[in-house]
Motif scaffolding. Structure first.
Motif, PDB file in Angstrom:
ATOM      1  N   UNK A  17      24.738 -24.959  41.693  1.00  0.00           N
ATOM      2  CA  UNK A  17      25.890 -24.707  42.571  1.00  0.00           C
ATOM      3  C   UNK A  17      27.160 -25.196  41.905  1.00  0.00           C
ATOM      4  N   UNK A  18      27.059 -26.372  41.274  1.00  0.00           N
ATOM      5  CA  UNK A  18      28.236 -26.887  40.587  1.00  0.00           C
ATOM      6  C   UNK A  18      28.687 -25.918  39.508  1.00  0.00           C
ATOM      7  N   UNK A  69      28.081 -22.727  39.161  1.00  0.00           N
ATOM      8  CA  UNK A  69      28.514 -21.402  39.598  1.00  0.00           C
ATOM      9  C   UNK A  69      29.800 -21.442  40.418  1.00  0.00           C
ATOM     10  N   UNK A  70      30.017 -22.537  41.124  1.00  0.00           N
ATOM     11  CA  UNK A  70      31.110 -22.532  42.082  1.00  0.00           C
ATOM     12  C   UNK A  70      32.269 -23.453  41.745  1.00  0.00           C
ATOM     13  N   UNK A  71      31.963 -24.559  41.116  1.00  0.00           N
ATOM     14  CA  UNK A  71      33.012 -25.562  41.000  1.00  0.00           C
ATOM     15  C   UNK A  71      33.500 -25.810  39.580  1.00  0.00           C
ATOM     16  N   UNK A 122      25.666 -16.561  40.636  1.00  0.00           N
ATOM     17  CA  UNK A 122      26.758 -15.816  40.040  1.00  0.00           C
ATOM     18  C   UNK A 122      26.708 -14.343  40.395  1.00  0.00           C
ATOM     19  N   UNK A 144      25.982 -12.988  43.102  1.00  0.00           N
ATOM     20  CA  UNK A 144      26.460 -12.625  44.444  1.00  0.00           C
ATOM     21  C   UNK A 144      27.851 -12.024  44.302  1.00  0.00           C
ATOM     22  N   UNK A 145      28.094 -10.873  44.906  1.00  0.00           N
ATOM     23  CA  UNK A 145      29.366 -10.195  44.660  1.00  0.00           C
ATOM     24  C   UNK A 145      30.563 -11.022  45.117  1.00  0.00           C
ATOM     25  N   UNK A 146      31.616 -10.926  44.320  1.00  0.00           N
ATOM     26  CA  UNK A 146      32.828 -11.666  44.661  1.00  0.00           C
ATOM     27  C   UNK A 146      33.390 -11.260  46.007  1.00  0.00           C
ATOM     28  N   UNK A 185      32.426 -13.582  48.720  1.00  0.00           N
ATOM     29  CA  UNK A 185      33.141 -14.855  48.670  1.00  0.00           C
ATOM     30  C   UNK A 185      34.536 -14.687  49.251  1.00  0.00           C
ATOM     31  N   UNK A 186      35.207 -13.661  48.776  1.00  0.00           N
ATOM     32  CA  UNK A 186      36.591 -13.479  49.191  1.00  0.00           C
ATOM     33  C   UNK A 186      36.673 -13.235  50.683  1.00  0.00           C
ATOM     34  N   UNK A 218      36.370 -16.477  52.464  1.00  0.00           N
ATOM     35  CA  UNK A 218      37.569 -17.299  52.351  1.00  0.00           C
ATOM     36  C   UNK A 218      38.716 -16.723  53.156  1.00  0.00           C
ATOM     37  N   UNK A 242      35.314 -23.979  50.861  1.00  0.00           N
ATOM     38  CA  UNK A 242      34.419 -23.588  49.784  1.00  0.00           C
ATOM     39  C   UNK A 242      32.971 -23.961  50.089  1.00  0.00           C
ATOM     40  N   UNK A 243      32.760 -25.172  50.511  1.00  0.00           N
ATOM     41  CA  UNK A 243      31.361 -25.563  50.689  1.00  0.00           C
ATOM     42  C   UNK A 243      30.716 -24.790  51.827  1.00  0.00           C
ATOM     43  N   UNK A 257      25.935  -8.033  36.991  1.00  0.00           N
ATOM     44  CA  UNK A 257      27.313  -8.013  36.504  1.00  0.00           C
ATOM     45  C   UNK A 257      27.442  -7.023  35.354  1.00  0.00           C
ATOM     46  N   UNK A 275      30.340 -12.987  35.703  1.00  0.00           N
ATOM     47  CA  UNK A 275      31.172 -12.601  36.842  1.00  0.00           C
ATOM     48  C   UNK A 275      31.815 -13.849  37.404  1.00  0.00           C
ATOM     49  N   UNK A 314      35.187 -30.000  50.776  1.00  0.00           N
ATOM     50  CA  UNK A 314      35.004 -29.376  49.467  1.00  0.00           C
ATOM     51  C   UNK A 314      34.908 -30.389  48.348  1.00  0.00           C
ATOM     52  N   UNK A 334      31.979 -30.933  45.784  1.00  0.00           N
ATOM     53  CA  UNK A 334      32.191 -30.845  44.361  1.00  0.00           C
ATOM     54  C   UNK A 334      31.647 -32.067  43.647  1.00  0.00           C
ATOM     55  N   UNK A 354      27.685 -32.156  43.802  1.00  0.00           N
ATOM     56  CA  UNK A 354      27.040 -31.211  42.882  1.00  0.00           C
ATOM     57  C   UNK A 354      27.346 -31.579  41.431  1.00  0.00           C
TER      58      UNK A 354
END
Lengths: 283, 329, 342
Positions: free
Chosen positions: A91-92, A94-96, A161, A163-165, A168-169, A172, A178-179, A283, B1, B28, B32, B35
């Motif tokens: 997760x770190x 891919x996301x952060x 990764x 998962x389609x953007x 996410x968008x 948001x 985010x979490x 991708x 991606x 968040x 962060x 993780x």
């Protein structure tokens, strides 16, 4: 000209047939192995095998109940170590994370993945067995857990990764932090892939023997708790296979069948989960 | 991606990236940090492992230096340790396994990528992947009870009769030894060669094949002379991967190789590999020098597989990039 | 589904924790030489005295010595007594000594698998040393044939099988070789792990037996019971008096006869190549390695209890498994020595 063409066509047909033979040979090895295990091991699987403890050396009639339980305990421990680290680490990534940190972590994971299992055994021996002064289920589970980490980490990251953007968008845009996005949208979307990754990692370490030789040692009785040596299926197979006793040989085959059946079933289930899932766009 | 980083306006009138406190409040930052700690632990563990290997082999490194890799005496009584027989055994068995696995594996990969209809290709690939999942000790089990008798009673005598003039096939036939270990290893690494090569071959753009065919080549010629060379890097990568796996194999090897630190040209001879001697002697090495020499062997193995895996990855990535870059028409 | 999985995990974890103190588990590791009798003993002792479970792993004497020194097992076992350096290393590490306690007497026999030969061969010391040095490479070599007139020995290559792990059985074998051959003593020496000139390595007495059983034209050295239980032929060895003696209870006991009255206080003694009639020259005691000081009183009592049982009732199981009982004088001496353990 004609004969040359005929020759080339012949070569073409011949070589392509040979490749088919190669493929056939490679695949048939699997069935050969399965066949042998079923033939030799199938006759030795009995209720006693699953429920009894080993008999004294040279006597017949023992079972591998303690080895089966020992394997189960160590695999449980390995999952408790390998899955959280792999999952949250992914997760770190891919996301952060930023580019450099991600590179370093991935590099370390790939490094760890490539370490031969015997070297993992050395590591676990020197940092768990020696300081604690105990061969133990803990040390064995630790070694196996280390091996699970890179597999879960890299695979989970891939699926996260993928998962389609847009998802996410959208989350948001609706105001989710985010979490929260991760927990409610991304992970569920990648759920099947992550489960597959965990199952495959589990199946991979279920059959490992070398790291257990110096960590769990072995135990002819039930192993209480987590700080005592324990027997395990792969180590028992090894010990019995190199012995001279016919009865032990039969038990080794039976154990081999049980172990392989378990691993193959997990692999098949994992792939089934993945393929039946929602197609995740690559991708 | 890449994940898109959008800025979400918080409750207040602040536009642009949120303040630390607001991120903290919304959880968040904690997420962060947590993780990050998990990810960092992976790096820490790996560093610790390398450190332990390095520190744990300090005695023989100082005492023997590079001679460790040139001497072939392994004598616990006189405290003399040389790594040569084990490096030799590891390399020989790996080479034998590749000699067998590479032609078979590439051949099978060509069949799966070029010839077989998609469903058959996928089904066979499924079985190949299952083969990759079979644990080492099961190969060892089959090695002891099936392969060794086969070697000793049929294959080794046949080889000796036909090719006995070569130094590789001379000497007494025990059934165990370099050749047997090589054969068992070959079976273990074939799946890696097949699955990676198949992927790489599949990613070769169609127009390459079509161009060759339109110029009048036969199916085989287009495959062998155009497609395979195009995917050459990836196939090399798969071979390195297979090699790395073969080098690190422990159980199957120690059960069939004979466990004798011997350097011999004959493939019938018993031998030893790095992984096998560590497995046999680590828990009983009484002198510190003995123990640390085994650790140094582990370090050597680690470095070998590290380099090979790195090269493999580079090659495979390069190969798939090449295919993708030119478009999949 | 997820909830069930979590619940299952928690239940299993708790089970593991709760299970932690069900029985007193004592761990030992070491020699494969006495493994058949030890596994029988620990099984029987557990049946009669259920409080303690003694888990013994047959990993070789070398590993037994190393692990008991490291402290990862509660006791060790070896057929090659610890040398002074090893004793010192233990004392330096733990601050107290480690004690040797002989348990039974056994014999190391040359066992072989020669197609067409079902009788017991006679081996002279020269023959055995020559085979293991690689100097004698065929079964019909005169050195072997001269002691076996009338046996049809084939002209096949000898496959030598030795131990790949640190072994007390190796110690006994090479100790004997070092006594009968100055050549061997110089070139190879004696120990639990030696630099073998020729041969394949098997892990433990078990594997060597297995290898000999499966490999034609092979010769190996194993503890007597392994050859007997697996019905593989083993040979007679020429002793110091010139007689060819087969290993059995009488000949092994004879080897210990002289030593029993002159037993040193620490019980470390070699009885290979002993002088006397009817002596089997490759005999040996085998020892338990027990720390003098225990931090855990219950473990100490359990081990002392076992040793006391072993020296009395336990001895009755030995002969069935072809191990010879300890001489009475040695038993008495050990019972006194037990008091040293605190």
């Amino acid at each position: 000209m004609n004969s040359r063409l005929r020759w080339r066509k012949f070569v073409s047909g011949f070589m392509l047939t040979m490749t088919g033979v190669c493929a056939l040979v490679s695949v048939s090895v699997l069935f050969f192995i399965l066949g042998h295990l079923v033939y030799h091991g199938g006759t030795s699987i009995s209720w006693a095998f699953f429920t009894k403890l080993p008999a004294p050396v040279g006597e017949t009639g023992g079972g591998m109940a303690n080895a089966i339980l020992g394997s189960a305990k160590m695999l449980l421990l390995a999952s408790l170590i390998g899955v959280p680290i792999g999952f949250f680490g992914a997760i770190y990534l891919a996301e952060f994370s930023g580019g450099t940190t991600a590179f370093v972590v991935r590099y370390a994971a790939d490094l760890l993945n490539g370490v031969p299992s015997i070297v993992i055994g050395i590591f676990a021996y020197s940092i768990v067995v020696l300081p604690f002064k105990h061969f133990s289920t803990l040390a064995g589970g630790f070694a196996l857990g280390l091996m699970m980490i890179p597999i879960t980490l890299r695979s989970t990251e891939e699926f996260l990764r993928a998962v389609p953007g847009a998802l996410r968008e959208a989350a948001m845009a609706l105001g989710a932090s985010k979490w929260k996005t991760i927990v409610t949208v991304i992970v569920p979307a990648a759920y099947r892939g992550i489960l597959t990754a965990v199952l495959l990692a589990f199946a991979r370490v279920a059959g490992e023997t070398a790291p257990l030789l110096f960590t769990a040692l072995g135990n002819r009785f039930w192993s209480p708790g987590w700080n005592q040596p324990t027997d395990s299926l792969p180590v028992a197979i090894y010990r019995y296979a190199i012995s001279p006793f016919e009865d032990w040989h039969r038990q080794a085959w039976a154990a081999g069948l049980v172990l392989l059946a378990l691993i193959l079933v997990i692999n098949i289930v994992a792939r089934a989960i993945l393929s039946r899932g929602i197609a995740v766009p690559r991708s | 991606m890449a994940t898109t980083t959008t800025t979400v306006p918080s409750a207040g009138p602040v536009v642009g990236s949120r303040s630390f406190l607001s991120r903290l409040r919304e959880g968040d930052e904690i997420a962060r940090i947590i993780t990050f700690l998990f990810a960092a632990s992976v790096v820490l563990i790996t560093l610790l492992l390398v450190f332990e290997l390095w520190q744990g082999s300090v005695l023989p490194r100082h005492k023997f230096g590079f001679n460790f890799f040139r001497t072939s005496v392994w004598d616990p009584i006189f405290d003399q340790f040389g790594a040569l027989p084990f490096i030799y055994g590891t390399l020989v068995t790996a080479s034998v396994s590749l000699l067998i696995a590479v032609p078979l594996g590439i051949g099978a990969a060509i069949f799966l990528a070029e010839l077989a209809p998609a469903r058959i290709s996928d089904t066979l690939e499924f079985f190949i992947d299952l083969l990759a999942a079979v644990p080492s000790v099961i190969y060892g089990l089959l090695g002891v009870f099936v392969v060794i008798p086969l070697m000793r009673d049929y294959i080794q005598p046949a080889l000796k009769n036909t090719l006995g003039f070569l130094p590789f096939f001379q000497g007494p036939m025990y059934g165990m030894g370099f050749l047997t270990a090589g054969i068992v290893l070959a079976i273990m690494v074939i799946p890696y060669i097949i699955s990676v090569s198949r992927e790489v071959l599949l990613s070769v753009p169609r127009d390459q094949r079509e161009a060759a065919l339109s110029l009048g080549s036969t199916h085989w010629e287009s495959t062998w002379k155009v497609v395979v060379p195009f995917a050459r890097a990836g196939i090399m990568g798969s071979i390195f991967l297979a090699l790395a796996r073969a080098l690190g194999e422990t159980m199957a090897v120690t059960m069939v190789i004979g466990n004798a630190p011997v350097i011999s040209a004959s493939l019938f001879s018993p031998g030893y590999s790095i992984a096998a001697i560590i497995a046999n002697e680590l828990t009983e090495a009484t002198s510190d020098l003995h123990y640390q020499s085994l650790i140094e062997l582990g370090l050597v193995l680690f470095l070998l597989t590290f380099i090979l895996n790195g090269l493999a990855r580079l090659l495979i990535v390069a190969a798939s990039q090449r295919g993708r870059g030119m478009g999949n028409a | 589904m997820k909830r069930i999985a979590v619940l299952l995990l928690v239940v299993l974890a708790l089970a593991g924790v709760v299970w932690a103190d069900s029985a007193l588990l004592i761990n030992g590791a070491g020699a494969t030489f006495p493994y058949p009798i030890y596994s029988k003993w620990f099984d029987e002792y557990h049946k009669t005295n259920g409080a303690a479970e003694i888990n013994y792993q047959s990993v070789g004497s070398g590993a037994g010595i190393k692990q008991v020194t490291e402290g990862t097992v509660d006791f060790g076992a070896t057929d090659g007594p610890m040398n002074d350096d090893q004793l010192k290393a233990y004392k330096d590490k733990h601050g107290s000594a480690i004690l040797h306690f002989p348990t039974v007497l056994g014999a190391v026999v040359p066992t072989y698998n020669i197609p067409g030969v079902t009788t017991s061969l006679n081996f002279t010391p020269d023959a055995l040393v020559g085979i293991f040095l690689g100097r004698i490479s065929k079964w019909n070599d005169p050195v072997i044939a001269n002691a076996n007139k009338g046996v049809n020995l084939p002209a096949n290559d000898i496959v030598v099988i030795h131990r790949s792990d640190g072994s007390g059985t190796t110690y006994i074998w090479t100790d004997y070789f070092s006594k009968v051959s100055a050549d061997w003593k110089d070139k190879v020496g004696k120990g639990t792990s030696v630099n073998w000139p020729v041969g394949l390595g098997g892990k433990g007495n078990e594997n060597v037996t297995g290898l000999v059983k499966q490999t034609p034209n092979s010769v190996g050295y194993v503890e007597l019971i392994y050859a007997v239980q697996n019905k593989i032929p083993y040979g007679a060895v020429k002793n110091a008096m010139g007689e060819f003696v087969m290993a059995d209870l009488a000949s092994v006991s004879a080897a210990a006869a002289a030593a029993s009255t002159t037993m040193p206080d620490d019980f470390r003694v070699s009885i290979t190549n002993a002088k006397g009639k009817g002596v089997y020259p490759i005999s040996s005691f085998t020892w338990l390695l027990i720390p003098q000081k225990f931090t855990d009183a219950s473990k100490r009592d359990a081990i002392k209890g076992f040793v006391t049982w072993m020296l009395a009732d336990g001895q009755n199981y030995a002969e069935n498994l072809s191990y010879a009982k300890l001489p009475k004088e040695v038993v008495a001496k050990e019972l006194t020595a037990l008091n040293k353990i605190q």
